[in-house]
Design an enzyme around this catalytic site. Structure first.
Site, PDB file in Angstrom:
ATOM      1  N   ASP A  68     -12.095   1.801  -6.999  1.00 24.68           N
ATOM      2  CA  ASP A  68     -11.826   0.513  -7.628  1.00 24.68           C
ATOM      3  C   ASP A  68     -12.968  -0.441  -7.339  1.00 24.68           C
ATOM      4  O   ASP A  68     -13.390  -0.593  -6.189  1.00 24.68           O
ATOM      5  CB  ASP A  68     -10.515  -0.051  -7.077  1.00 24.68           C
ATOM      6  CG  ASP A  68      -9.948  -1.150  -7.950  1.00 24.68           C
ATOM      7  OD1 ASP A  68     -10.600  -1.516  -8.945  1.00 24.68           O
ATOM      8  OD2 ASP A  68      -8.853  -1.646  -7.631  1.00 24.68           O
ATOM      9  N   ASP A 126     -11.860  -1.125 -14.488  1.00 25.39           N
ATOM     10  CA  ASP A 126     -12.569  -1.144 -13.204  1.00 25.39           C
ATOM     11  C   ASP A 126     -12.010  -0.175 -12.168  1.00 25.39           C
ATOM     12  O   ASP A 126     -12.313  -0.285 -10.984  1.00 25.39           O
ATOM     13  CB  ASP A 126     -12.590  -2.561 -12.623  1.00 25.39           C
ATOM     14  CG  ASP A 126     -11.193  -3.112 -12.369  1.00 25.39           C
ATOM     15  OD1 ASP A 126     -10.208  -2.447 -12.752  1.00 25.39           O
ATOM     16  OD2 ASP A 126     -11.092  -4.208 -11.793  1.00 25.39           O
ATOM     17  N   GLU A 127     -11.202   0.788 -12.593  1.00 19.63           N
ATOM     18  CA  GLU A 127     -10.682   1.736 -11.609  1.00 19.63           C
ATOM     19  C   GLU A 127     -10.558   3.139 -12.197  1.00 19.63           C
ATOM     20  O   GLU A 127     -10.292   3.313 -13.379  1.00 19.63           O
ATOM     21  CB  GLU A 127      -9.343   1.266 -11.033  1.00 19.63           C
ATOM     22  CG  GLU A 127      -8.228   1.157 -12.048  1.00 19.63           C
ATOM     23  CD  GLU A 127      -6.908   0.763 -11.415  1.00 19.63           C
ATOM     24  OE1 GLU A 127      -6.644   1.144 -10.259  1.00 19.63           O
ATOM     25  OE2 GLU A 127      -6.118   0.072 -12.091  1.00 19.63           O
TER      26      GLU A 127
END
Length: 385
Positions: A11, A105-106
């Site tokens: 992340d 974003d992960e």
């Protein structure tokens, strides 16, 4: 399903802020707030320095200014964030056997079985270093036996951290944490459980399954499993990310471009509504036309992650103009949205248009109450092609 899985959750740390800092290093260490300063604006992301003042995503801008009057406000650029996200995804895809892009974003990575060839923890560390070196963006990771625990591990070690929760210590790791930290636990469920005196994961794990089912239904059983460190959900390969699409075959072949453009608007609005219902974003739109000669022409474009009507409608019409070059009668038009990731609120609040976001939310409430056909553009109500 194997019980000795090796799942890495990676992340980005304050992703949008990190992209801004990469572009402007003078922002480093400052209370950076991404969002709109207008009275109706909201905070869309903020640095860890800003979070110390109690600022968080979706907070009204007016309140954020009161809590942190010296905060550095940045409007934000969704196009840059989308490009940075693709950079990271490409690096990971090249270096792991199985990857799921869970949001902008992960990522989840399945290294099950690879530990026979090399240590998963060592490899995760090397991968993290590589991402940071090649992108100049910070990233944290959690490693554990399933997606739930690895994600919670990441959340506990951020920012700029790493945490390995091996199988024997899964429950001791989970027990003292607040139930609020369980992925998928909504606000209503949190309030209901808290009112019952269940505030820690240890307390939740002791509840009888039948009782959980009676108060929260099927979702309650899922939360109970997570509280016990159980999660059999598989990694969904990134290249198999689902797409959604629709097409319309005309009653009679047509060259009425005005009507076709109105139809494209309606089709995109329906697809965007479906995206938002699934809490997803798209980063790719495809438009297909079929001429009366049965020849298909397809045009595709990558776009900044969004689920808003306006930018998708604009791009769909642009692609249609590119595809329609022969000036022949058209038999069919189709639209497909692909490269889907989770997180409608997470991203579209950052897209720079509070008015568009608010309009979509209002229209969605009406559709959910009265049905998906409750709102249509006036231009397509009597459309007959």
């Amino acid at each position: 399903m194997r019980t000795d899985r090796q799942i890495i959750h990676m992340d980005q740390d304050a992703f949008f802020v990190s992209v801004e800092v990469r572009k402007n290093p003078e922002l480093r260490g400052k209370p950076v707030i991404i969002g709109s300063l207008s009275d109706r604006g909201v905070v869309t992301s903020c640095s860890y320095e800003a979070r110390k003042f109690g600022i968080h995503a979706a907070m009204p801008a007016r309140m954020a200014r009161m809590l942190c009057p010296h905060g550095v406000w940045v409007r934000g650029n969704m196009d840059e964030y989308s490009k940075a996200s693709h950079e990271i995804t490409e690096i990971l895809k090249e270096n792991v056997p199985l990857i799921e892009k869970a949001s902008i974003d992960e990522h989840f990575i399945d290294m099950t079985g690879m530990d026979k060839h090399f240590g998963t923890l060592k490899y995760a560390r090397e991968l993290r270093v590589r991402v940071m070196k090649e992108t100049a963006l910070p990233i944290s990771f959690g490693l554990s036996v399933n997606k739930t625990v690895s994600k919670m591990a990441t959340n506990e070690c951020k920012p700029n951290g790493e945490l390995n929760i091996e199988k024997p210590v899964v429950q001791p790791f989970l027990n003292p944490l607040s139930i609020r930290k369980i992925p998928g636990l909504g606000e209503k469920s949190f309030i209901k459980l808290s009112d019952m005196g269940i505030r820690r994961i240890y307390e939740l794990a002791q509840v009888h399954p039948e009782y959980m089912n009676s108060i929260l239904g099927k979702n309650g059983i899922g939360l109970l499993q997570k509280a016990k460190g159980i999660d059999d959900s598989p990694i969904i390969p990134y290249h198999e990310q689902k797409s959604i699409g629709t097409q319309s075959t005309f009653k009679n072949d047509s060259i009425d471009l005005t009507s076709i453009n109105h139809l494209l608007t309606a089709m995109v609005m329906d697809l965007a509504f479906e995206l938002r219902q699934q809490h997803k974003q798209t980063a790719c739109i495809t438009v297909t036309i079929r001429y009366s000669t049965r020849e298909d022409v397809t045009k595709q474009a990558s776009i900044p992650y969004t689920a808003l009507d306006a930018p998708l409608i604009t791009k769909a019409k642009e692609l249609f103009r590119q595809a329609y070059q022969k000036r022949l009668l058209i038999r069919l038009v189709g639209i497909r949205l692909s490269n889907l990731v989770n997180g409608f609120e997470q991203i579209d609040l950052y897209a720079g248009s509070e008015q568009q976001y608010s309009l979509c939310q209002a229209m969605d409430r009406i559709r959910r109450r009265f049905g998906p056909d409750a709102i249509k553009p006036a231009s397509v109500i009597n459309l007959d092609i």
